[in-house]
Design a protein around this motif. Structure first.
Motif, short mmCIF file in Angstrom:
data_model
loop_
_atom_site.label_atom_id
_atom_site.label_comp_id
_atom_site.label_asym_id
_atom_site.label_seq_id
_atom_site.Cartn_x
_atom_site.Cartn_y
_atom_site.Cartn_z
N ASP A 84 17.50 43.03 -8.62
CA ASP A 84 17.19 41.90 -9.50
C ASP A 84 17.59 42.20 -10.94
OD1 ASP A 84 14.95 43.69 -9.97
OD2 ASP A 84 13.94 42.69 -8.29
N VAL A 85 16.65 42.72 -11.74
CA VAL A 85 16.94 42.93 -13.17
C VAL A 85 17.37 44.38 -13.38
CG1 VAL A 85 15.26 41.18 -13.78
CG2 VAL A 85 14.57 43.56 -13.73
N ILE A 86 17.63 44.74 -14.62
CA ILE A 86 18.00 46.12 -14.92
C ILE A 86 16.74 46.98 -14.94
CG2 ILE A 86 19.03 47.67 -16.61
CD1 ILE A 86 20.75 45.38 -17.56
N HIS A 87 16.78 48.09 -14.22
CA HIS A 87 15.73 49.09 -14.28
C HIS A 87 16.35 50.37 -14.81
CE1 HIS A 87 13.16 46.45 -11.83
NE2 HIS A 87 14.24 46.21 -11.11
N SER A 88 15.56 51.41 -14.96
CA SER A 88 16.15 52.67 -15.38
C SER A 88 15.38 53.81 -14.72
CB SER A 88 16.09 52.79 -16.91
OG SER A 88 16.82 53.91 -17.34
N PHE A 89 16.11 54.67 -14.04
CA PHE A 89 15.51 55.74 -13.25
C PHE A 89 15.34 56.94 -14.17
CE2 PHE A 89 15.18 58.97 -9.97
CZ PHE A 89 14.63 58.30 -8.88
N TYR A 90 14.10 57.31 -14.43
CA TYR A 90 13.85 58.32 -15.47
C TYR A 90 13.05 59.48 -14.89
CZ TYR A 90 12.12 60.16 -19.98
OH TYR A 90 11.82 60.95 -21.06
N LEU A 91 13.63 60.68 -14.99
CA LEU A 91 12.94 61.90 -14.58
C LEU A 91 12.74 62.76 -15.82
CD1 LEU A 91 15.05 62.77 -11.37
CD2 LEU A 91 12.76 61.76 -11.45
N PRO A 92 11.66 62.54 -16.57
CA PRO A 92 11.51 63.24 -17.86
C PRO A 92 11.52 64.75 -17.72
CG PRO A 92 9.47 62.10 -17.26
CD PRO A 92 10.53 61.65 -16.29
N ASP A 93 11.00 65.27 -16.61
CA ASP A 93 10.93 66.72 -16.49
C ASP A 93 12.31 67.33 -16.29
OD1 ASP A 93 8.20 66.34 -16.68
OD2 ASP A 93 8.00 66.05 -14.52
N PHE A 94 13.28 66.48 -15.96
CA PHE A 94 14.66 66.93 -15.82
C PHE A 94 15.51 66.47 -17.00
CE2 PHE A 94 12.79 67.00 -11.70
CZ PHE A 94 13.39 68.05 -11.03
N ARG A 95 14.89 65.76 -17.97
CA ARG A 95 15.57 65.22 -19.15
C ARG A 95 16.72 64.29 -18.76
NH1 ARG A 95 11.82 68.05 -19.67
NH2 ARG A 95 11.57 69.88 -20.99
N LYS A 96 16.53 63.54 -17.68
CA LYS A 96 17.62 62.67 -17.23
C LYS A 96 17.11 61.26 -17.01
CE LYS A 96 21.01 65.72 -15.72
NZ LYS A 96 22.14 65.93 -14.86
N LYS A 97 17.98 60.33 -17.38
CA LYS A 97 17.70 58.95 -17.00
C LYS A 97 19.00 58.19 -16.90
CE LYS A 97 14.97 57.24 -20.26
NZ LYS A 97 15.09 58.16 -21.39
N MET A 98 18.98 57.16 -16.08
CA MET A 98 20.17 56.32 -15.94
C MET A 98 19.73 54.92 -15.59
SD MET A 98 23.43 56.52 -16.14
CE MET A 98 24.57 55.16 -16.02
N ASP A 99 20.37 53.95 -16.21
CA ASP A 99 20.01 52.57 -15.90
C ASP A 99 20.46 52.21 -14.49
OD1 ASP A 99 19.07 52.52 -18.41
OD2 ASP A 99 20.31 50.88 -19.15
N VAL A 100 19.69 51.33 -13.87
CA VAL A 100 19.95 50.87 -12.52
C VAL A 100 20.26 49.38 -12.66
CG1 VAL A 100 18.91 50.57 -10.25
CG2 VAL A 100 18.40 52.61 -11.61
N VAL A 101 21.51 49.02 -12.43
CA VAL A 101 22.00 47.73 -12.88
C VAL A 101 22.37 46.87 -11.67
CG1 VAL A 101 23.73 46.60 -14.33
CG2 VAL A 101 22.97 48.92 -14.87
N PRO A 102 21.92 45.61 -11.65
CA PRO A 102 22.31 44.74 -10.54
C PRO A 102 23.81 44.49 -10.58
CG PRO A 102 21.27 43.45 -12.28
CD PRO A 102 21.12 44.90 -12.65
N GLY A 103 24.41 44.42 -9.40
CA GLY A 103 25.83 44.09 -9.36
C GLY A 103 26.75 45.28 -9.53
#
Ligand code: HEM
Ligand SMILES: [Cu+2]
Lengths: 540, 319
Positions: free
Chosen positions: B142-161
């Motif tokens: 559906d909308v944009i989410h963002s997968f965030y693992l703070p303990d790994f200092r990583k995040k990336m947006d999860v984008v429809p389409g």
């Protein structure tokens, strides 16, 4: 000067003081005061929203507000503060009041257009308030798609239209100031004699004219997509949701300079006056505002390092962000150097201005963290970003605004406020501010995402501190507000130049100024910030 | 450090997190130095040159050319170090290693759906083996989410389409934070999960365990009730089971009358279920928010009839 009668000379406030004369006024000073009223109104609503959600955030679980209410509160706070306070405050109030007075002009170049700007601003505000009353809006001030354009179940169209409309008031005011500064300077007021406040307004106006149309059209597209089903941003129709972010930040990064550059201008005036020295490196401070305005248009992608934008584009955005940071850093050195061997008076405006330097410094330095790609990936969309932009926007811009408001208050109203209480307010705001926002850096570094009303308990100590700090700061703001307002009724007459400042507005106009600004022709024959000029010290 | 025993730093869950922290410490050092230096100078000047003091103040101050050059060159060098260091780490973190194990992630208002290489699925929990680089291939329904693992200092947006990627390399067993970092609507703050880093043996056990492990197989079953159960568990159960769910508990309610927000009531029959899946806002259950999003384009008509068959079977079994 003709004090033969006891009747006070009419000034711009008292001359022909009817409701109609205010609503149809083309006097830039009255328009400035009308902006002050409108803006204070929006600010108070935005601040109330913050007071409410800070209460909710004190503990990790949901206490008083359901998620939807919380989301509407922070969105309303963001939209009102950014588009109806931070962006218009200094240009709309101080800019309108001071630009013609400082350059020795009778009014702005297009006085009727100026009045139109105010009505447009209020109309935009009315739409936005309408959105709030009719159920609120929950997209965040950033209106990200496709949430805003397809999924949100709130008043996106009304609020978007409100922001769209109010943008035109920024564009028209910008246009007005550019023409005024080019064409209406008094004889002798050369470019290099302009007060730095004017340079800052000039740079801001350029960004306003070039940038605001982009946000306007972008929000219009969101409204069209929502209302008419366009497929610009909606991936289900072949649109690209990330395109929205490019368009939004293409305006909204420059917009952060729209907010802060006028603040730079205010602080330059105040520091010069209360250390009785010319700003160190006047030319640098003047031109770097223009440089910042220009480069500021090419860094928007630093908001999008995790958005799936190309990592090579990210490299360019990152390095350019540092390059804008450097002129900003040098400005801080210049302000600090101005104090050296000055004659410093810690009056209320000066406390705000010095507070500005310290807080803006922290805001700018944490901006460098965020410009560092690998660090940004961790900190993006956490409380660290929230703390960063509050340090620059509240610690920077709001402190500068309050500094300027106190500094020119006697000129605007002809009355002195109570200096003691003004200082108390300034000091409480400074400490309350740090109390509120410093803990948020730590919460953000620990990974707490923004826009969460319930959160892991390990972040609670920081949120709790932040809430207590916010109420402390609120007390400071109330003291400041009461001190200023009560001065209108009980303040001592200020006299023409109570702070012994340089500048046409202080030395050639009364307090409050005459309806036509100056009673005798203005001629400028001194450099800016020349504190050896005797006219400053003559009492009138 | 830990005054009052309050934690002030995030967990370090990978070598990469340690490298990011080193860069962070560099930035912190530079920032603290300049903040303290400039603020002290301001305070010192404000006292030394206060209006009442009789400090020496010559008429014109000379320009300090040397200071000016230092004042721009030193910051320039310091920030270029930030830039190159930050860019290097970012690029290191960008390309997943060839031997990474791939997991599919789908974000959806307001849950994370994960699928392991063997087809096993889970929701909001992600089990991974320790010591193995994990690559996530992610998209949104559906909308944009963002997968965030703070303990790994990583995040990336999860984008429809589109698909986005992110990878991480867990080095210690444990349970770690998983957040949605991009504001995504009503329950954004509840779109949190857990990352379970377990030993390889435990991971194998987990993959072959029952429950949702058999789901992929079940979904392929010819029996509509079996397949429908898999659809139910993958999509509906998170909100519609048990008291306190986001939505009403309808597991065993097929054939009963449902009360609506409008005060009316409606029979839970085939058509009502179908329409509630496709147009959830047509009828809002009494006492619940209009929080369900449409499954249009996500469940096809076969899957919808399978889930209906399953719901029928459980409520009949109950009577
Ligand atoms: C040296 C100066 C600055 C630098 C290097 C800088 C850098 C950054 C970066 C990289 C971000 C993106 C963070 C993220 O979301 O991941 C950011 C966010 C932001 N900055 Fe700055 N910044 C600076 C000054 C300012 C100023 C002067 C203002 C406003 C007056 C400002 C307002 C903001 C705002 C409003 C956001 C985030 C908005 C949002 O996501 O809601 N910044 N800054
Ligand atoms: Cu920016």
């Amino acid at each position: 000067m003709n004090e033969s009668t006891t009747k006070p000379k009419p000034n711009y406030i008292t001359a022909g003081n009817t409701a109609k004369s205010w609503l149809l006024t083309v006097d830039h000073k009255r328009i400035g005061l009308m902006y002050l009223l409108g803006m204070t109104f929006f600010f108070l609503i935005g601040a109330t929203a913050a007071a409410l959600f800070r209460f909710e955030l004190a503990t990790h679980n949901a206490n008083v507000f359901a998620n939807d209410t919380y989301n509407r509160l922070f969105t309303m706070h963001g939209i009102l503060m950014v588009f109806f306070f931070l962006i218009p405050a200094v240009p709309g109030v101080l800019g309108n009041f001071l630009v013609p007075l400082m350059i020795g002009a009778k009014d702005v170049a297009f006085p009727r257009l100026n009045l139109a700007s105010w009505y447009i601003y209020m109309l935009g505000g009315t739409f936005t308030l309408g959105a709030i009353v009719l159920g609120g809006i929950d997209t965040g001030w950033t209106f990200y798609t496709p949430y805003s354009s397809v999924y949100a179940d709130s008043q996106v169209i009304l609020a978007g239209t409100g922001v769209f409309i109010t943008g035109f008031s920024s564009i028209l005011t910008g246009l007005n100031f550019i023409v005024t500064i080019h064409k209406m300077r008094a004889p002798g007021m050369t470019w290099m004699r302009l007060p730095l406040f004017i340079w800052a307004q000039y740079a801001t106006s350029i960004i306003n004219v070039l940038g605001t149309p982009v946000i306007a059209i972008t929000l219009l597209l969101v409204v069209f997509e929502r209302a008419l089903g366009f497929g610009i941003f909606d991936p289900q129709k072949g649109g690209d949701p990330v395109l929205y972010q490019h368009l939004f930040w293409f305006y909204s990064h420059p917009a952060v300079y729209i907010m802060i550059l006028p603040g730079f201008g205010v602080v330059s005036e105040v520091l010069a006056c209360f250390s009785r020295k010319r700003i160190y490196g006047y030319e640098f401070v003047a031109f770097s505002s223009l440089a910042i305005a220009a480069i500021g248009f090419f860094v928007w992608g630093h908001h999008m390092f995790t958005s799936s934008q190309s990592p090579y584009a990210g490299l360019i955005f990152s390095i350019l962000t540092y390059l804008v940071g450097i002129p900003t850093a040098i400005k801080i050195f210049n302000w600090t150097a101005t104090l050296y061997k000055g004659s410093i008076l810690l009056s209320a405006p000066m406390i705000y201005a010095l507070g500005f330097i310290g807080l803006f410094l922290v805001g700018g330095l944490t901006g460098l963290f965020l410009a560092t790609m690998a660090i940004n990936v961790h900190l993006h969309d956490t409380y660290f970003v929230v703390a960063h932009f509050h340090y620059v926007m509240v610690g920077g811009m709001m402190m500068a605004w309050l500094s300027g408001l106190h500094f020119w208050w006697p000129k605007m109203f002809g009355k002195m406020y109570n200096e003691f209480w003004a200082r108390v307010g300034a000091v409480i705001i400074f400490f309350g501010f740090n109390f509120t926002f410093f803990p948020q850096f730590i919460a953000g570094y620990m990974g707490m995402p923004r826009r969460y009303h319930v959160y892991d308990i390990e972040y609670q100590p920081f949120q709790m501190l932040s809430t207590v700090g916010a109420y402390f700061m609120g007390v400071g703001l109330i003291i400041c507000f009461v001190t200023l307002v009560s001065s209108i009724f009980k303040g001592k007459p200020a006299g023409k130049n109570p702070f012994k400042a340089t500048g046409v507005e202080w030395n050639q106009a009364d307090s409050p100024p005459d309806q036509h600004n100056f009673t005798s022709p203005v001629k400028v024959d001194v450099e800016a910030y020349d504190y050896t000029d005797e006219r400053i010290y003559q009492d009138t | 450090m830990n005054l009052l025993a309050v934690k002030t730093r995030p967990v370090v869950a990978s070598d990469y997190a340690e490298e990011v922290d080193a860069l962070y410490n560099y930035l912190l050092g530079v920032s603290v130095f300049f903040t303290v230096a400039i603020c002290s100078v301001i305070v010192f000047f404000a006292i030394r040159y206060r209006r009442q003091s009789d400090a020496d103040r010559p008429e014109a101050t000379k320009d300090g050319k040397l200071l000016e050059i230092l004042g721009s060159v030193i910051p320039f060098i310091l920030v270029m170090i930030m830039f190159f260091w930050g860019a290097k780490l970012y690029f290191d973190a960008y390309m997943p290693p060839k031997d990474a194990m791939e997991i599919l992630v789908t974000g959806k208002q307001w849950m994370w759906k994960m699928q392991h290489p063997n087809g096993k699925r889970e929701i909001n929990d992600l089990h991974v083996p320790v010591g193995v680089p994990i690559k996530l291939t992610m998209t949104s329904e559906d909308v944009i989410h963002s997968f965030y693992l703070p303990d790994f200092r990583k995040k990336m947006d999860v984008v429809p389409g589109k698909y986005t990627q992110m990878w991480f390399h867990p080095r210690e067993e444990g349970v770690y934070h998983l957040f949605c970092a991009e504001y995504c609507g009503s329950e954004h703050a509840l779109m949190v999960g857990r990352l379970h880093v377990v030993s390889p043996a435990k991971y194998e056990e987990f993959l072959s365990s029952g429950g949702m492990g058999a789901m992929a197989e079940a979904a392929a079953s010819d029996d509509p009730v079996v397949a429908g159960k898999a659809v139910w568990e993958a999509n509906c159960v998170i909100c519609h089971s048990g008291p306190g769910g986001i939505g009403p508990n309808i597991h065993k309610a097929f054939g009963s009358m449902r009360e609506l927000e409008t005060g009316e009531s409606i029979l839970m029959d085939d058509d009502y279920v179908r329409n509630s899946i496709l147009n959830p806002n047509d009828d809002i259950a009494k006492g619940y928010p209009a929080a369900m999003t449409s499954f249009k384009g996500q469940l096809n008509s076969t899957q919808i009839s399978q889930v209906i068959a399953y719901l029928k079977s459980v409520s009949e079994a109950d009577q």
